[in-house]
Design an enzyme around this catalytic site. Structure first.
Site, mmCIF file in Angstrom:
data_model
loop_
_atom_site.group_PDB
_atom_site.id
_atom_site.type_symbol
_atom_site.label_atom_id
_atom_site.label_comp_id
_atom_site.label_asym_id
_atom_site.label_seq_id
_atom_site.Cartn_x
_atom_site.Cartn_y
_atom_site.Cartn_z
ATOM 1 N N LEU A 188 0.815 -1.212 0.000
ATOM 2 C CA LEU A 188 0.000 0.000 0.000
ATOM 3 C C LEU A 188 0.854 1.271 0.000
ATOM 4 O O LEU A 188 1.722 1.433 0.844
ATOM 5 C CB LEU A 188 -0.867 -0.033 1.268
ATOM 6 C CG LEU A 188 -2.032 0.935 1.314
ATOM 7 C CD1 LEU A 188 -3.089 0.536 0.307
ATOM 8 C CD2 LEU A 188 -2.616 0.963 2.720
ATOM 9 N N ASP A 189 0.595 2.169 -0.907
ATOM 10 C CA ASP A 189 1.241 3.486 -0.953
ATOM 11 C C ASP A 189 2.747 3.399 -1.166
ATOM 12 O O ASP A 189 3.469 4.344 -0.859
ATOM 13 C CB ASP A 189 0.964 4.284 0.338
ATOM 14 C CG ASP A 189 -0.518 4.481 0.581
ATOM 15 O OD1 ASP A 189 -1.260 4.502 -0.403
ATOM 16 O OD2 ASP A 189 -0.922 4.594 1.748
ATOM 17 N N GLU A 190 3.227 2.255 -1.647
ATOM 18 C CA GLU A 190 4.668 2.123 -1.818
ATOM 19 C C GLU A 190 5.088 1.872 -3.264
ATOM 20 O O GLU A 190 6.246 1.558 -3.535
ATOM 21 C CB GLU A 190 5.208 1.011 -0.906
ATOM 22 C CG GLU A 190 5.013 1.357 0.555
ATOM 23 C CD GLU A 190 5.668 0.383 1.504
ATOM 24 O OE1 GLU A 190 6.312 -0.581 1.043
ATOM 25 O OE2 GLU A 190 5.524 0.582 2.717
#
Lengths: 283, 283, 283, 283
Positions: free
Chosen positions: A225-227
């Site tokens: 997530l979000d990476e």
């Protein structure tokens, strides 16, 4: 008739690659109108984007003709023509602003792509999509069964022959499998300057920390997530006067702008992913 | 003779505070030339900065006269006059740019403060300090004894009657005790957009993550490394073309600018700390 | 019931004004939640914005009660309550983006105002206005008779009880009489960084000059074209790669943003005009 | 031993130029590490910058070998190697900030050039230049004889074998002859966002107009004052709170930054002039 081709290439660096590619283009009667090249000296990786004009006849067999060149330099490559408009799915939850912004850009002809479908886990945007004349799928999560919903989503995307999924403030977590299927073909907008404030409620996090700038990040969505690889980011100045509603309001404009820029970069073939980073050539 | 006073006030909000303060100023013949006020509705905190001109006679007894007003509203407050120039210590390790920038601003009269002393754990900046006519202390860490060095540092700061410590790229970790002594009177420049990339080598971290903007943060130094109240931040755009040396080079200009702005805000009495945040009134 | 009032004041500077105004507010049970003040030392002009909360009863008679205070300080002043939403007319010619942007902000509740009417010299935006449920007037210039068209425009504005006219890319030149009627109540967006590139086709002018930034300016429209008091401006970076269509495309986003900020500043009573300049208090 | 060459090329566009140049580079054992290309479709002009690594032996004869290629495509071209550091003259009048900034960048090794000489029509900077170990010429205008002073200046520049003249806040008007001699080899910093506020006292002009941003412009100096090809520009936000001294103070930082960027672009061979514009390739 003249067509415009874009060739995106990445491979191990060695002398002569640019000459080989441009000589190939010239040999097919192509005229280079834009060429950008990047070499990463830390790992000897070579990246190139060439945009060129050529006749429709020359364009027809170009990919087949390029294959041997690509092989000899161990290239990863992609050849696209600007008259082939990528088909997009726009996914949104309740907030309409990014969705509306992209639909506007599409309607006015600014977006070099087709909006094939709008999908939401909420019914909210049906009227909006209808006004723009785009099919709308309301795919709710029923009885908490996210997997079933994701299955319906996958079916809808395939039915619409979608090439790029745009998470225009779509707040459902997607499974690693789903993210894998759409690897480097699904763009998310996260409302923080990543890697600061990952996860939920980034404007609250920013307000709590007392930052003097807030940011947004457009990135390829990955299982982590979000990476995923970052495509574009931007910030704006805030002060002690701004409460969370102010951050949300100011942030909306930034979310629209950065997501639109990232989508534009992708659909005009300016982005190459390598590792967890991107090369984004100048537009 | 006219003097200019600045009164910084924070207290629980209630009706009538602004009237009470400005009536007090007017009663002493003061003319308000700048007033800014902020109320945080989430916790009912009230903050105010009033700048005013008055005669030297009126200025003389003003603090004593204000004390009862302050008490009746439970105010934290600070009264300063702009002709009292705060005395600064500039601390740097090996990199000279922030040090040099602040010395330049002081020499040209831009900085409303006195540079009382330059201190480093390295001998590198002796010649520079000499050219500017500022005492230079080389306080190395000997045999790894950081505590002893910090003791010498404390002595030097007190001897120079320093009011504000500026960590102008000073790369030694300071003890919680030391940070406590200089609480809200010690400004650090960190070369990332905090809270992203805390700790060592933030430009390397930024490069590894593939961000499209790099940032810097000026904050009050606290025992919790890189987590003190933020005074100012800024960013600049980078691309895949920028290697770590490019980030360092571009970052230097930003570090100078943001640190200088934060020091200016502090020495002109525009900053109030509350909790782990700051109110920074407009300059 | 609590109401929020905003008092905007300008007058010759003298000691005691802030105290007089805030004492007045406190005497009517008002609690100041935001106060900003500016003094221009070059000509001794004083400007103030006070925002305060008070009961509906106290609000009712406040204007009448303030009149004598205003008189004694020779104040120009304006008292407004935030629950009175200013009525706007949006005027556009063929380009829809600023119009659409303001309508979106209004629909989502971001704009603290009523869009009373949309007016154009073209029929193009009828469908758009209808979707938003706003009356649309198509007022073409017939047989080149601009005066007649302007008369119809004036009638339409009065019928809709409009308080602020927004020229959201309205490309008709307006007469000095008309501008006089709407002095300081008509906001225009000009697509250059004024005073550079006044007049027609500013993006062409910018491209010809080879500037590295393009800008936009929101200002009060006056009889002297593009010379009225500036409310807000912004720029964005361009390069030799950008042709005029690129400038137009990039500029659109900026036009929307800057016009929206200027309209917001006006309808939330943050703007004071003096001479040919503005004081724009922080939002 | 490896050297790095930069080839800057401009010519009428036709198919095959990029292939011809890169094939030439490859044939001499050069490895392209950066290639950027621009085509202006409005007038069919082609521009290219190629940076490549090759052996010292191959470098030695490269210019002679390239001449026939250049001729066959009617190229204007320039071949430079990054280990040849251009020699600069820094000219300043009374204000020291841009001068000091460039000297600092040179001292720390950031500037890929030699500062050969500092020249002023005032004696003010002698001590500064001495500290940096750079020869200083004080060339005053005596009895109003500008022509004589300009003659001395020309002599000094030639004696120092200067390649680029940097007007680092040099406030003397230079004759058309002088400008002609140094055409495209003399960079000026003007403290406005050109073409706004040409001529004298641009910060006063900006303040009078009430702009909300101030700017600076680095451009090649030409006989037509403030009208030469723009290399870089930037702006910063100001408000009604800023008086002219504030504009000057804030502007200084921007002047330094933009001038330094423009000088860097020139000395690293990223700038091509065509007509009254520039192509500035990415650094």
């Amino acid at each position: 008739m003249t067509r415009t081709g874009v060739l995106l290439v990445s491979c191990p660096d060695q002398p002569g690659i640019v000459a080989a590619v441009t000589t190939f283009v010239a040999a097919h009667g192509g005229n280079v109108v834009d060429l950008q090249q990047h070499t990463d000296p830390s790992d000897g990786a070579f990246f190139q984007r060439v945009q060129f004009e050529l006749t429709a006849e020359a364009a027809a067999g170009l990919a087949a003709a390029f294959a041997p060149v690509a092989t000899s330099y161990q290239m990863g490559w992609r050849l696209r023509f600007t008259d082939e408009r990528p088909r997009l799915a726009l996914l949104a939850s309740t907030e309409p602003h990014c969705l509306q912004d992209l639909l506007n850009r599409w309607r006015t002809g600014e977006l070099a792509a087709e909006v094939a479908v709008v999908i939401s886990n909420h019914p909210d945007h049906a009227e909006l999509a209808a006004w723009f004349g785009v099919p709308y799928h309301h795919l709710p999560v029923i009885d908490g069964d996210r997997k079933a919903q994701e299955g319906s989503l996958q079916v809808a995307l395939q039915a619409a022959e979608v090439e790029l999924v745009v998470l225009a403030r779509y707040m459902q977590v997607l499974s690693p499998d789903f993210c894998g299927t759409w690897e480097h073909r699904m763009i998310n907008i996260h409302h923080s300057f990543l890697p600061a404030f990952q996860g939920a409620r980034p404007y609250h996090q920013a307000h709590d920390r007392g930052v003097k700038l807030i940011g947004v990040t457009a990135h390829y969505a990955t299982a982590a997530l979000d990476e995923g690889p970052i495509i574009d980011q931007d910030v704006l100045r805030v002060t002690h006067r701004d409460d969370i509603d102010d951050l949300r309001r100011k942030g909306r404009d930034l979310e629209e702008a950065v997501l639109a820029r990232a989508v534009r970069a992708h659909v005009t073939h300016h982005v190459l992913v390598y590792g967890n980073k991107t090369v984004v050539f100048d537009d």
